[in-house]
Design a protein around this motif. Sequence first.
Motif, PDB file in Angstrom:
ATOM      1  N   ALA A 124      14.225   3.521 -11.621  1.00  0.00           N
ATOM      2  CA  ALA A 124      13.052   2.692 -11.928  1.00  0.00           C
ATOM      3  C   ALA A 124      12.179   3.363 -12.982  1.00  0.00           C
ATOM      4  O   ALA A 124      12.138   4.590 -13.078  1.00  0.00           O
ATOM      5  N   SER A 125      11.484   2.529 -13.756  1.00  0.00           N
ATOM      6  CA  SER A 125      10.602   3.074 -14.791  1.00  0.00           C
ATOM      7  C   SER A 125       9.402   3.755 -14.142  1.00  0.00           C
ATOM      8  O   SER A 125       9.094   3.529 -12.965  1.00  0.00           O
ATOM      9  N   VAL A 173      11.579   2.292  -4.523  1.00  0.00           N
ATOM     10  CA  VAL A 173      12.092   1.902  -5.848  1.00  0.00           C
ATOM     11  C   VAL A 173      13.502   2.444  -6.035  1.00  0.00           C
ATOM     12  O   VAL A 173      13.907   3.409  -5.388  1.00  0.00           O
ATOM     13  N   VAL A 201       3.572   1.509  -9.436  1.00  0.00           N
ATOM     14  CA  VAL A 201       3.235   0.279  -8.704  1.00  0.00           C
ATOM     15  C   VAL A 201       3.772   0.359  -7.275  1.00  0.00           C
ATOM     16  O   VAL A 201       3.070   0.073  -6.306  1.00  0.00           O
ATOM     17  N   ALA A 202       5.019   0.794  -7.145  1.00  0.00           N
ATOM     18  CA  ALA A 202       5.655   0.818  -5.826  1.00  0.00           C
ATOM     19  C   ALA A 202       4.945   1.778  -4.867  1.00  0.00           C
ATOM     20  O   ALA A 202       4.890   1.539  -3.661  1.00  0.00           O
ATOM     21  N   ASP A 213       6.312   3.152 -14.708  1.00  0.00           N
ATOM     22  CA  ASP A 213       5.336   2.133 -14.315  1.00  0.00           C
ATOM     23  C   ASP A 213       5.723   1.486 -12.987  1.00  0.00           C
ATOM     24  O   ASP A 213       4.867   1.224 -12.134  1.00  0.00           O
ATOM     25  N   ALA A 214       7.027   1.235 -12.804  1.00  0.00           N
ATOM     26  CA  ALA A 214       7.484   0.630 -11.551  1.00  0.00           C
ATOM     27  C   ALA A 214       7.249   1.585 -10.383  1.00  0.00           C
ATOM     28  O   ALA A 214       6.889   1.159  -9.277  1.00  0.00           O
TER      29      ALA A 214
END
Length: 189
Positions: free
Chosen positions: A42-43, A38, A49-50, A45-46
């Motif tokens: 990046a947030s 990421v 996910v990553a 949440d990102a």
Amino acid sequence: MAVLRFPEVNRTIDNESGIRSELAALGIDYERWTLDRVATNASADAVLVAYSMEIDEMKRRGGYVTADVIDVKPETPNLDAMLAKFDKEHTHSEDEVRFILAGRGIFFFALENGVASVEVGPGDMLRVPRGTRHWFTLCEDRRIRAIRWFQDTSGWTPNYTGSGIDTHYQPLCFGPAYLGPRVASGLRV
Ligand SMILES: [Fe+2]
């Protein structure tokens, strides 16, 4: 890359395999993970996910049920009070698991004689077993962003030993945040 020190014997280890084997002898897992999943901004949440593959794998390894992203900056409200909770020797009733995304900090681990200190930075994953006597503080730039894993978020509170050992050690960082003698001398510390 982390830097492992044993100040009592003036020993410094700054290579991955050396750090891994020395920490394994103390029951602590150390790994280097990739940072390229990421963007640095990046947030949370990102990020989750990553890194979902690593997060799920770690959950399996340690029985962790949740993961989150902690983001501490110099402007974080009540930062001094937050840091003061963790810079005195303590244990937890569950593992302390961190993958550092940004910033730097130092873990101190109490040994039979003296301590081991581990300065962690981006790409470092550390898993400290429950019951390990330790304390933690940030480096001079007062910044850390990390993924954390929990077996039970309510269990992750410090149980202070009251030993006072933490008062005997200066939390000096020598990584990128450190602008002391290394800059002046041009030498790698
Ligand atoms: Fe802790």
